[in-house]
Design a protein around this motif. Structure first.
Motif, PDB file in Angstrom:
ATOM      1  N   HIS A 110      47.752 -42.472-123.385  1.00 42.99           N
ATOM      2  CA  HIS A 110      48.528 -43.419-122.577  1.00 42.99           C
ATOM      3  C   HIS A 110      47.978 -43.453-121.152  1.00 42.99           C
ATOM      4  CE1 HIS A 110      51.608 -44.838-125.250  1.00 42.99           C
ATOM      5  NE2 HIS A 110      52.058 -43.626-125.536  1.00 42.99           N
ATOM      6  N   ALA A 111      47.701 -42.260-120.617  1.00 47.54           N
ATOM      7  CA  ALA A 111      47.172 -42.163-119.259  1.00 47.54           C
ATOM      8  C   ALA A 111      45.833 -42.881-119.140  1.00 47.54           C
ATOM      9  CB  ALA A 111      47.020 -40.693-118.857  1.00 47.54           C
ATOM     10  N   LEU A 112      44.954 -42.658-120.108  1.00 44.01           N
ATOM     11  CA  LEU A 112      43.630 -43.265-120.059  1.00 44.01           C
ATOM     12  C   LEU A 112      43.712 -44.787-120.174  1.00 44.01           C
ATOM     13  CD1 LEU A 112      40.603 -42.872-119.850  1.00 44.01           C
ATOM     14  CD2 LEU A 112      40.525 -42.547-122.330  1.00 44.01           C
ATOM     15  N   SER A 113      44.576 -45.262-121.046  1.00 39.86           N
ATOM     16  CA  SER A 113      44.753 -46.705-121.216  1.00 39.86           C
ATOM     17  C   SER A 113      45.168 -47.355-119.895  1.00 39.86           C
ATOM     18  CB  SER A 113      45.796 -46.983-122.293  1.00 39.86           C
ATOM     19  OG  SER A 113      46.000 -48.374-122.445  1.00 39.86           O
ATOM     20  N   VAL A 125      38.918 -40.425-113.785  1.00 39.96           N
ATOM     21  CA  VAL A 125      38.361 -39.084-113.986  1.00 39.96           C
ATOM     22  C   VAL A 125      39.441 -38.128-114.482  1.00 39.96           C
ATOM     23  CG1 VAL A 125      37.393 -37.068-112.802  1.00 39.96           C
ATOM     24  CG2 VAL A 125      36.478 -39.358-112.334  1.00 39.96           C
ATOM     25  N   LEU A 126      40.598 -38.165-113.847  1.00 36.50           N
ATOM     26  CA  LEU A 126      41.693 -37.287-114.261  1.00 36.50           C
ATOM     27  C   LEU A 126      42.141 -37.587-115.691  1.00 36.50           C
ATOM     28  CD1 LEU A 126      43.828 -37.335-110.981  1.00 36.50           C
ATOM     29  CD2 LEU A 126      42.454 -35.442-111.840  1.00 36.50           C
ATOM     30  N   ALA A 127      42.172 -38.873-116.028  1.00 34.00           N
ATOM     31  CA  ALA A 127      42.617 -39.269-117.375  1.00 34.00           C
ATOM     32  C   ALA A 127      41.613 -38.831-118.438  1.00 34.00           C
ATOM     33  CB  ALA A 127      42.848 -40.766-117.431  1.00 34.00           C
ATOM     34  N   TYR A 128      40.317 -39.064-118.178  1.00 36.53           N
ATOM     35  CA  TYR A 128      39.299 -38.623-119.144  1.00 36.53           C
ATOM     36  C   TYR A 128      39.342 -37.101-119.323  1.00 36.53           C
ATOM     37  CZ  TYR A 128      36.683 -42.949-120.040  1.00 36.53           C
ATOM     38  OH  TYR A 128      36.299 -44.197-120.475  1.00 36.53           O
ATOM     39  N   ASN A 129      39.531 -36.379-118.220  1.00 42.04           N
ATOM     40  CA  ASN A 129      39.614 -34.922-118.323  1.00 42.04           C
ATOM     41  C   ASN A 129      40.853 -34.494-119.113  1.00 42.04           C
ATOM     42  OD1 ASN A 129      37.300 -33.891-117.084  1.00 42.04           O
ATOM     43  ND2 ASN A 129      38.152 -34.153-115.029  1.00 42.04           N
ATOM     44  N   SER A 130      41.943 -35.232-118.947  1.00 47.72           N
ATOM     45  CA  SER A 130      43.158 -34.927-119.695  1.00 47.72           C
ATOM     46  C   SER A 130      42.935 -35.131-121.190  1.00 47.72           C
ATOM     47  CB  SER A 130      44.310 -35.819-119.208  1.00 47.72           C
ATOM     48  OG  SER A 130      45.489 -35.573-119.948  1.00 47.72           O
ATOM     49  N   TYR A 148      35.012 -35.213-121.379  1.00 49.37           N
ATOM     50  CA  TYR A 148      34.626 -34.475-120.169  1.00 49.37           C
ATOM     51  C   TYR A 148      33.372 -35.091-119.549  1.00 49.37           C
ATOM     52  CZ  TYR A 148      37.850 -30.579-121.138  1.00 49.37           C
ATOM     53  OH  TYR A 148      38.964 -29.791-121.348  1.00 49.37           O
ATOM     54  N   LEU A 149      32.434 -35.483-120.406  1.00 49.04           N
ATOM     55  CA  LEU A 149      31.190 -36.088-119.917  1.00 49.04           C
ATOM     56  C   LEU A 149      31.467 -37.429-119.253  1.00 49.04           C
ATOM     57  CD1 LEU A 149      28.105 -35.820-119.767  1.00 49.04           C
ATOM     58  CD2 LEU A 149      27.982 -36.998-121.980  1.00 49.04           C
ATOM     59  N   ALA A 150      32.348 -38.237-119.847  1.00 51.99           N
ATOM     60  CA  ALA A 150      32.708 -39.529-119.257  1.00 51.99           C
ATOM     61  C   ALA A 150      33.310 -39.332-117.869  1.00 51.99           C
ATOM     62  CB  ALA A 150      33.683 -40.267-120.166  1.00 51.99           C
ATOM     63  N   ALA A 151      34.172 -38.326-117.744  1.00 51.91           N
ATOM     64  CA  ALA A 151      34.784 -38.017-116.445  1.00 51.91           C
ATOM     65  C   ALA A 151      33.720 -37.608-115.436  1.00 51.91           C
ATOM     66  CB  ALA A 151      35.809 -36.903-116.604  1.00 51.91           C
ATOM     67  N   MET A 152      32.815 -36.731-115.854  1.00 52.10           N
ATOM     68  CA  MET A 152      31.778 -36.243-114.954  1.00 52.10           C
ATOM     69  C   MET A 152      30.843 -37.366-114.508  1.00 52.10           C
ATOM     70  SD  MET A 152      29.121 -33.066-115.469  1.00 52.10           S
ATOM     71  CE  MET A 152      28.044 -33.958-116.606  1.00 52.10           C
ATOM     72  N   ASN A 153      30.502 -38.267-115.421  1.00 53.07           N
ATOM     73  CA  ASN A 153      29.608 -39.374-115.071  1.00 53.07           C
ATOM     74  C   ASN A 153      30.220 -40.265-113.992  1.00 53.07           C
ATOM     75  OD1 ASN A 153      27.594 -38.577-116.839  1.00 53.07           O
ATOM     76  ND2 ASN A 153      28.294 -39.912-118.500  1.00 53.07           N
ATOM     77  N   ILE A 154      31.510 -40.551-114.118  1.00 56.99           N
ATOM     78  CA  ILE A 154      32.182 -41.369-113.105  1.00 56.99           C
ATOM     79  C   ILE A 154      32.200 -40.643-111.770  1.00 56.99           C
ATOM     80  CG2 ILE A 154      34.373 -42.411-112.400  1.00 56.99           C
ATOM     81  CD1 ILE A 154      34.974 -42.848-115.375  1.00 56.99           C
ATOM     82  N   ALA A 155      32.553 -39.370-111.801  1.00 56.86           N
ATOM     83  CA  ALA A 155      32.641 -38.580-110.565  1.00 56.86           C
ATOM     84  C   ALA A 155      31.297 -38.519-109.846  1.00 56.86           C
ATOM     85  CB  ALA A 155      33.140 -37.174-110.881  1.00 56.86           C
ATOM     86  N   GLU A 156      30.220 -38.326-110.616  1.00 54.23           N
ATOM     87  CA  GLU A 156      28.889 -38.257-110.012  1.00 54.23           C
ATOM     88  C   GLU A 156      28.445 -39.617-109.490  1.00 54.23           C
ATOM     89  OE1 GLU A 156      26.834 -34.443-112.263  1.00 54.23           O
ATOM     90  OE2 GLU A 156      26.504 -36.444-113.103  1.00 54.23           O
ATOM     91  N   GLN A 157      28.792 -40.680-110.206  1.00 61.17           N
ATOM     92  CA  GLN A 157      28.402 -42.023-109.773  1.00 61.17           C
ATOM     93  C   GLN A 157      29.032 -42.405-108.436  1.00 61.17           C
ATOM     94  OE1 GLN A 157      29.381 -44.633-113.040  1.00 61.17           O
ATOM     95  NE2 GLN A 157      27.845 -43.707-114.389  1.00 61.17           N
ATOM     96  N   VAL A 158      30.285 -42.029-108.252  1.00 57.48           N
ATOM     97  CA  VAL A 158      30.956 -42.372-106.990  1.00 57.48           C
ATOM     98  C   VAL A 158      30.698 -41.308-105.929  1.00 57.48           C
ATOM     99  CG1 VAL A 158      32.732 -43.704-108.157  1.00 57.48           C
ATOM    100  CG2 VAL A 158      33.157 -41.290-107.667  1.00 57.48           C
ATOM    101  N   ASN A 159      30.023 -40.219-106.328  1.00 55.21           N
ATOM    102  CA  ASN A 159      29.633 -39.159-105.406  1.00 55.21           C
ATOM    103  C   ASN A 159      30.832 -38.588-104.639  1.00 55.21           C
ATOM    104  OD1 ASN A 159      27.718 -37.440-104.235  1.00 55.21           O
ATOM    105  ND2 ASN A 159      27.407 -38.808-102.476  1.00 55.21           N
ATOM    106  N   ASN A 160      31.888 -38.322-105.409  1.00 51.57           N
ATOM    107  CA  ASN A 160      33.107 -37.770-104.829  1.00 51.57           C
ATOM    108  C   ASN A 160      33.114 -36.260-105.072  1.00 51.57           C
ATOM    109  OD1 ASN A 160      35.913 -36.788-104.764  1.00 51.57           O
ATOM    110  ND2 ASN A 160      36.462 -38.935-104.459  1.00 51.57           N
ATOM    111  N   TYR A 161      32.987 -35.500-103.999  1.00 51.64           N
ATOM    112  CA  TYR A 161      32.840 -34.047-104.109  1.00 51.64           C
ATOM    113  C   TYR A 161      33.990 -33.392-104.872  1.00 51.64           C
ATOM    114  CZ  TYR A 161      33.111 -29.153-102.700  1.00 51.64           C
ATOM    115  OH  TYR A 161      33.245 -27.794-102.706  1.00 51.64           O
ATOM    116  N   SER A 162      35.219 -33.730-104.501  1.00 54.17           N
ATOM    117  CA  SER A 162      36.366 -33.063-105.132  1.00 54.17           C
ATOM    118  C   SER A 162      36.448 -33.394-106.617  1.00 54.17           C
ATOM    119  CB  SER A 162      37.667 -33.452-104.426  1.00 54.17           C
ATOM    120  OG  SER A 162      37.888 -34.845-104.510  1.00 54.17           O
ATOM    121  N   LEU A 163      36.101 -34.630-106.991  1.00 55.26           N
ATOM    122  CA  LEU A 163      36.122 -35.008-108.402  1.00 55.26           C
ATOM    123  C   LEU A 163      35.009 -34.306-109.175  1.00 55.26           C
ATOM    124  CD1 LEU A 163      36.809 -38.872-108.278  1.00 55.26           C
ATOM    125  CD2 LEU A 163      38.431 -37.040-108.784  1.00 55.26           C
TER     126      LEU A 163
END
Length: 202
Positions: A110-113, A125-130, A148-163
């Motif tokens: 539901h969260a991811l949708s 990122v939070l939803a994919y990790n969930s 987890y990989l989908a979440a990481m790819n988004i986080a790296e693409q936006v270059n957000n340190y905390s994510l």
């Protein structure tokens, strides 16, 4: 004010639980006085997280779930879709803590949708990790890895340190469950290197 009350409530968890609860109560009172529905929802979720982080006792899990469910009702009534996604992520965590992994996965989906319909990359990122964590609890490791990989790819693409930091930690934990120690060390090295670049010392 709410931010600092939240930080203090979290800080005192396990040190002085009464003081933690007092700061948590003040945080909710401050948020409710503002009449800002978004702030109220986020404050309730922070309270939910504090209960979840305080241990695996059934009463703590029940209270965490209760705050997350109440936050969801407020978010729904105010049509706050990003906050609804966050609520489902917290409800998923509570369900997994209760051993109901199917319900946990349902909440994660539901969260991811909801998250995928938003522009906020942090929510995605939070939803994919969930979803990844829910699959991991069900021992479906390939599906866990993909999310987890989908979440990481988004986080790296936006270059957000905390994510990115959160995603690397997920990958470390995931590879440890596989006993893939070299891969876990690789992500730990990346995490430590990134922390040094951001002047974050342990």
């Amino acid at each position: 004010i709410v931010k600092w009350q939240s930080e203090l409530a979290r800080y005192y968890i396990g040190i002085d639980n009464k003081k933690s609860q007092d700061f948590g109560r003040k945080m909710l009172e401050t948020a409710e006085a503002s009449r800002d529905r978004k702030l109220i929802v986020l404050s309730m979720l922070k309270t939910s997280a504090n209960y979840f982080d305080n241990g695996n006792q059934q009463e703590l899990i029940r209270k965490g779930n209760e705050f997350a469910q109440n936050a969801l009702e407020i978010a729904k009534n105010a049509n706050l879709e990003e906050e609804m996604a966050l609520c489902y992520i917290y409800l998923s965590r509570g369900s997994r803590a209760n051993g109901d992994n199917e319900k946990g996965l349902s909440f994660s989906n539901h969260a991811l949708s909801l998250a995928l319909s938003q522009k906020n990359d942090s929510i995605k990122v939070l939803a994919y990790n969930s979803v990844g964590s829910s699959y991991l609890y069900k021992k479906e490791k390939l599906l866990a890895f993909r999310n987890y990989l989908a979440a990481m790819n988004i986080a790296e693409q936006v270059n957000n340190y905390s994510l990115v930091r959160v995603c690397y930690q997920r990958m470390i934990d995931f590879n440890r469950t596989l006993e893939n120690w070299d891969r876990a060390k690789d992500y730990q090295f990346r995490l430590d290197s990134m922390a040094r670049k951001n002047n974050e010392y342990y």
